[in-house]
Design an enzyme around this catalytic site. Sequence first.
Site, PDB file in Angstrom:
ATOM      1  NE  ARG A  42      16.736  -9.164  15.684  1.00  0.00           N
ATOM      2  CZ  ARG A  42      16.614 -10.485  15.800  1.00  0.00           C
ATOM      3  NH1 ARG A  42      17.076 -11.282  14.855  1.00  0.00           N
ATOM      4  NH2 ARG A  42      16.067 -11.021  16.859  1.00  0.00           N
ATOM      5  CB  SER A 111      19.371 -15.726   7.671  1.00  0.00           C
ATOM      6  OG  SER A 111      19.663 -14.755   8.646  1.00  0.00           O
ATOM      7  CE  LYS A 140      13.682 -13.039  12.313  1.00  0.00           C
ATOM      8  NZ  LYS A 140      14.624 -13.068  11.183  1.00  0.00           N
TER       9      LYS A 140
END
Length: 214
Positions: A42, A111, A140
């Site tokens: 990521r 997700s 997040k």
Amino acid sequence: MNAKKEDLLLYAVTDRSWLRGETLYAQVEKALKGGATFIQLREKELNEEAFYQEAVELKKLCHQYKVPFVINDNVEIAKKMDADGVHVGQSDMAACDVRKILGEDKILGVSAQTVEQALLAEQMGADYLGVGAVFPTGTKTDAVEVDAETLKAICAAVKIPVIAIGGIKADNLSELSGSGICGIAVVSAIFAAEDITETTKELKEKTLKMIEVQ
């Protein structure tokens, strides 16, 4: 390449926030030595060229350990450097469009926070689901909390494997027992650790125990 349940046991998502003078490559290798079974790259800050080079190197490393390597969000780079697959969120490209670009033989993770999202992702060709955040997380800031009932309902509703993500650590992962998940995805629990290899080993053992008692 399909996402096998056993590959999803301990899914490590990279984050360069905790490099502390090391390379991401070195940290990923430590996680692999500790037994991480899946790696997702990521990157939010790197330019395309640096991202591409890093992805190529990490894919080679993961394949030395016979571990699947997927890229978060960036479908173009994943296709260009022939990653094992891609993981997309709800605000990214639709799963069915990703599948068209990557083809049938690549891993597609999606997700999901609700049963509806999970069923739609499965219908659109997802190979596995990442469900969370199951605990509060600092990684997040926009993460939606998913309660234990919803996690269980998602696992019961779909036929594809489900992993939990969000705020999971060695001392709270036993709370996920009985939910139906086949593994956990972690970021800081591995990459912020002082000793990445040892921490990964401990997480893997505890995850195996948690899944055995389901």
